[in-house]
Scaffold this motif. Structure first.
Motif, PDB file in Angstrom:
ATOM      1  N   ALA A   1       0.765  -1.323   0.127  1.00  0.00           N
ATOM      2  CA  ALA A   1      -0.356   0.070   0.005  1.00  0.00           C
ATOM      3  C   ALA A   1       1.300   0.929  -0.022  1.00  0.00           C
ATOM      4  CB  ALA A   1      -0.968   0.265   1.323  1.00  0.00           C
ATOM      5  N   LEU A   2       0.564   2.494  -0.314  1.00  0.00           N
ATOM      6  CA  LEU A   2       0.835   3.556  -1.091  1.00  0.00           C
ATOM      7  C   LEU A   2       1.493   3.681   0.679  1.00  0.00           C
ATOM      8  CD1 LEU A   2       2.129   5.913  -2.245  1.00  0.00           C
ATOM      9  CD2 LEU A   2      -0.219   7.199  -2.369  1.00  0.00           C
ATOM     10  N   LYS A   3       0.872   3.919   1.627  1.00  0.00           N
ATOM     11  CA  LYS A   3       0.915   4.954   3.172  1.00  0.00           C
ATOM     12  C   LYS A   3       2.231   3.862   3.925  1.00  0.00           C
ATOM     13  CE  LYS A   3      -3.724   2.209   5.391  1.00  0.00           C
ATOM     14  NZ  LYS A   3      -4.216   2.297   5.750  1.00  0.00           N
ATOM     15  N   HIS A   4       2.405   2.171   3.616  1.00  0.00           N
ATOM     16  CA  HIS A   4       3.169   1.668   3.882  1.00  0.00           C
ATOM     17  C   HIS A   4       4.127   1.799   3.649  1.00  0.00           C
ATOM     18  CE1 HIS A   4      -0.144  -1.941   5.309  1.00  0.00           C
ATOM     19  NE2 HIS A   4      -0.454  -0.070   5.815  1.00  0.00           N
ATOM     20  N   ALA A   5       4.644   2.135   2.226  1.00  0.00           N
ATOM     21  CA  ALA A   5       5.708   2.864   1.475  1.00  0.00           C
ATOM     22  C   ALA A   5       6.152   3.735   1.981  1.00  0.00           C
ATOM     23  CB  ALA A   5       5.427   2.984  -0.270  1.00  0.00           C
ATOM     24  N   VAL A   6       5.201   4.652   2.061  1.00  0.00           N
ATOM     25  CA  VAL A   6       5.930   5.946   3.058  1.00  0.00           C
ATOM     26  C   VAL A   6       6.556   5.793   4.401  1.00  0.00           C
ATOM     27  CG1 VAL A   6       5.412   8.792   3.331  1.00  0.00           C
ATOM     28  CG2 VAL A   6       4.304   8.208   1.160  1.00  0.00           C
ATOM     29  N   LYS A   7       5.702   5.452   4.859  1.00  0.00           N
ATOM     30  CA  LYS A   7       6.073   5.122   6.288  1.00  0.00           C
ATOM     31  C   LYS A   7       7.645   4.454   6.965  1.00  0.00           C
ATOM     32  CE  LYS A   7       5.154   4.704  10.726  1.00  0.00           C
ATOM     33  NZ  LYS A   7       5.177   6.059  11.522  1.00  0.00           N
ATOM     34  N   ALA A   8       7.412   3.191   5.670  1.00  0.00           N
ATOM     35  CA  ALA A   8       8.696   2.495   5.510  1.00  0.00           C
ATOM     36  C   ALA A   8      10.192   3.335   5.330  1.00  0.00           C
ATOM     37  CB  ALA A   8       8.955   1.214   4.650  1.00  0.00           C
ATOM     38  N   VAL A   9       9.496   4.251   4.510  1.00  0.00           N
ATOM     39  CA  VAL A   9      11.207   5.213   4.162  1.00  0.00           C
ATOM     40  C   VAL A   9      11.429   6.378   5.043  1.00  0.00           C
ATOM     41  CG1 VAL A   9      11.684   6.818   2.393  1.00  0.00           C
ATOM     42  CG2 VAL A   9      10.385   4.681   2.038  1.00  0.00           C
ATOM     43  N   GLU A  10       9.994   6.231   6.112  1.00  0.00           N
ATOM     44  CA  GLU A  10      10.238   7.117   7.258  1.00  0.00           C
ATOM     45  C   GLU A  10      11.223   7.076   8.095  1.00  0.00           C
ATOM     46  OE1 GLU A  10       6.356   8.479   8.032  1.00  0.00           O
ATOM     47  OE2 GLU A  10       6.412   9.902   7.022  1.00  0.00           O
ATOM     48  N   MET A  11      10.719   5.219   8.450  1.00  0.00           N
ATOM     49  CA  MET A  11      11.225   4.166   9.451  1.00  0.00           C
ATOM     50  C   MET A  11      12.922   4.182   9.261  1.00  0.00           C
ATOM     51  SD  MET A  11       8.896   3.181  11.328  1.00  0.00           S
ATOM     52  CE  MET A  11       9.565   2.180  12.851  1.00  0.00           C
ATOM     53  N   GLY A  12      13.413   4.169   7.555  1.00  0.00           N
ATOM     54  CA  GLY A  12      14.452   4.081   7.218  1.00  0.00           C
ATOM     55  C   GLY A  12      14.932   2.697   6.093  1.00  0.00           C
ATOM     56  N   ALA A  13      13.974   2.852   5.913  1.00  0.00           N
ATOM     57  CA  ALA A  13      14.449   1.820   4.481  1.00  0.00           C
ATOM     58  C   ALA A  13      15.339   2.350   3.445  1.00  0.00           C
ATOM     59  CB  ALA A  13      12.754   1.349   3.820  1.00  0.00           C
ATOM     60  N   ASP A  14      16.289   1.627   2.647  1.00  0.00           N
ATOM     61  CA  ASP A  14      17.364   2.154   1.730  1.00  0.00           C
ATOM     62  C   ASP A  14      16.031   1.600  -0.093  1.00  0.00           C
ATOM     63  OD1 ASP A  14      19.544   3.003   3.257  1.00  0.00           O
ATOM     64  OD2 ASP A  14      19.180   0.119   3.692  1.00  0.00           O
ATOM     65  N   VAL A  15      15.443   0.943   0.098  1.00  0.00           N
ATOM     66  CA  VAL A  15      14.637   0.637  -0.928  1.00  0.00           C
ATOM     67  C   VAL A  15      13.286  -0.168  -0.449  1.00  0.00           C
ATOM     68  CG1 VAL A  15      14.555  -1.359  -2.905  1.00  0.00           C
ATOM     69  CG2 VAL A  15      17.136  -0.351  -1.852  1.00  0.00           C
ATOM     70  N   VAL A  16      12.788   0.159  -1.456  1.00  0.00           N
ATOM     71  CA  VAL A  16      11.231  -1.032  -0.686  1.00  0.00           C
ATOM     72  C   VAL A  16      10.433  -1.101  -2.441  1.00  0.00           C
ATOM     73  CG1 VAL A  16       8.550   0.153  -0.932  1.00  0.00           C
ATOM     74  CG2 VAL A  16      10.293   1.906   0.458  1.00  0.00           C
ATOM     75  N   THR A  17      10.395  -2.631  -1.871  1.00  0.00           N
ATOM     76  CA  THR A  17       9.673  -3.501  -2.813  1.00  0.00           C
ATOM     77  C   THR A  17       7.874  -3.121  -3.035  1.00  0.00           C
ATOM     78  OG1 THR A  17      11.560  -5.108  -2.984  1.00  0.00           O
ATOM     79  CG2 THR A  17       9.178  -6.445  -3.587  1.00  0.00           C
ATOM     80  N   VAL A  18       7.103  -2.795  -3.914  1.00  0.00           N
ATOM     81  CA  VAL A  18       6.470  -2.661  -3.934  1.00  0.00           C
ATOM     82  C   VAL A  18       5.289  -3.786  -4.609  1.00  0.00           C
ATOM     83  CG1 VAL A  18       4.513  -1.515  -5.124  1.00  0.00           C
ATOM     84  CG2 VAL A  18       6.394  -0.218  -4.037  1.00  0.00           C
ATOM     85  N   GLN A  19       4.730  -4.566  -3.920  1.00  0.00           N
ATOM     86  CA  GLN A  19       3.727  -5.514  -4.663  1.00  0.00           C
ATOM     87  C   GLN A  19       2.551  -5.395  -4.700  1.00  0.00           C
ATOM     88  OE1 GLN A  19       4.490  -9.658  -2.689  1.00  0.00           O
ATOM     89  NE2 GLN A  19       1.991 -10.073  -2.824  1.00  0.00           N
ATOM     90  N   GLY A  20       2.226  -5.537  -6.422  1.00  0.00           N
ATOM     91  CA  GLY A  20       0.580  -5.254  -6.307  1.00  0.00           C
ATOM     92  C   GLY A  20      -0.127  -6.434  -5.957  1.00  0.00           C
ATOM     93  N   GLY A  21      -1.602  -6.019  -6.340  1.00  0.00           N
ATOM     94  CA  GLY A  21      -2.305  -7.347  -5.900  1.00  0.00           C
ATOM     95  C   GLY A  21      -2.578  -8.583  -6.848  1.00  0.00           C
ATOM     96  N   GLU A  22      -1.492  -8.588  -7.868  1.00  0.00           N
ATOM     97  CA  GLU A  22      -1.229  -9.585  -8.729  1.00  0.00           C
ATOM     98  C   GLU A  22      -0.422 -11.542  -8.121  1.00  0.00           C
ATOM     99  OE1 GLU A  22      -0.976  -6.837 -11.458  1.00  0.00           O
ATOM    100  OE2 GLU A  22      -1.154  -7.074  -9.653  1.00  0.00           O
TER     101      GLU A  22
END
Length: 355
Positions: free
Chosen positions: A123-144
């Motif tokens: 989810a978009l909000k989880h990606a933003v939160k993950a980066v705020e927490m310090g993530a260097d990279v974000v893997t985005v998994q869609g519904g497929e």
């Protein structure tokens, strides 16, 4: 060609191609991870389904099978999470992946040691939160995507996240070949992550009886989303066990969950008291209901039936919809070479040959 596929992701992870093998429980073992890395990709070892006392040996075994960098996946709420972090740092593991319940202090400890932190979000909000927490990279998994998944397709979610964060983004859910890699790069992603495609390889530890069920799907519509396993949406191949669970009542499912929870303690080191305490904490945090947390033990244990015991009718078959479009098993080396070759052909069609 390697230059065209050189992205911020390959620079961070030290791999040749921006192709990630995800950490599937019971599947992403040292042999599959090493085969992926030796072929030029980057593999994650599944640490959430390895007994705590065996975790370090799996890391050592992976290092013996490849001199390439690799990663470890785990849940930061595991009782042995601090031990895994210590092992990751001591053994020079390049990256970690994780999902829910990240600990900011743990992420800081990893980053201070130079370990790449790479959560998976749906989810978009989880990606933003993950980066705020310090993530260097974000893997985005869609519904497929396979396993626990969201409702937003990759093609919609991916560009939203790319626009919202300033770290490299990896596309996951619906990928199997070089054309898909090029499509992800065109969106602005730095690479792709695949689980199902690596599960369906000759290097996969999954028993032949179970792999045969995957290969014979031949219909993306047969890879459905159900909440019957642990109360959360999970994408899997429809089979006999799933049909039974869909008909079962809440009490029967909860009884099964408690039984699974007792068995799953072997892999998490979690006591009964810790299991229920975790349920209370996650409920108060609004992440899951207490029942869902207890039922979460269902997933790894019923998956084990298929992935380890080779009983596909008695276990769960997590899969992305892409399983319905895969009809053959390649080695990891063959797969990644084919992806690179297809990506080159796609780029040539788009850009034309340049002298």
């Amino acid at each position: 060609m390697a230059g065209r596929l050189n992205t911020r992701l390959t620079e961070l992870l030290g791999c040749e191609y921006p192709v990630i093998q995800t950490a599937m429980g019971w599947v992403a073992d040292p042999k599959l991870v090493a085969a992926t890395c030796n072929a030029g990709g980057f593999g994650f070892l599944a640490g959430a389904t390895i007994p705590p006392e065996e975790m370090e040996q799996r890391i050592i075994e992976t290092k013996q099978l490849t001199d390439k960098p690799f990663g470890v996946n785990f849940h930061m709420y595991q009782p042995n999470a601090a031990d895994i972090i210590e092992m990751v740092i001591r053994h020079g593991v390049r990256a970690v992946s994780y999902s829910r319940s990240p600990g900011k202090a743990m992420i800081s400890q990893l980053k201070d040691a130079g370990v790449v932190c790479m959560p998976t979000v749906g989810a978009l909000k989880h990606a933003v939160k993950a980066v705020e927490m310090g993530a260097d990279v974000v893997t985005v998994q869609g519904g497929e995507g396979g396993g626990h998944t969201g409702a937003v397709p990759t093609t919609i979610l991916l560009p939203q996240v790319i626009d919202a964060v300033d770290v490299p983004v990896v596309a996951c859910g619906g990928f199997k070949d070089g054309a898909g890699l090029v499509a992800a790069l065109a969106y602005g992603a730095e690479g792709i992550a695949m689980g199902t495609r690596f599960l369906m390889t000759k290097d996969s530890p999954v028993p032949a009886e179970t792999l045969d069920r995957y290969v014979k799907v031949n219909n993306p519509a047969a890879v459905i989303i159900s909440r019957s396993i642990d109360g959360m949406p999970q994408r899997m191949i429809n089979n006999e066990l799933l049909a039974q669970l869909e008909k079962a009542g809440p009490l029967k499912r909860l009884m099964m969950a408690v039984s699974s929870g007792l068995a799953y303690r072997k892999y998490t080191g979690m006591s009964i008291a810790q299991l229920f305490r975790s349920a209370i904490q996650m409920r108060s945090g609004g992440q899951m209901t207490a029942a869902q947390t207890i039922m979460a033990a269902n997933a790894p244990m019923v998956i084990q039936k298929a992935m380890v015991d080779g009983k596909p009718a008695e276990g769960v078959l997590p899969a992305g919809q892409i399983a319905g479009a895969i009809d053959s098993l390649l080695s990891c080396d063959e797969l990644i070479n084919e992806i690179v070759r297809d990506a080159e052909a796609s780029l040539e069609r788009l850009c034309g040959t340049r002298g």
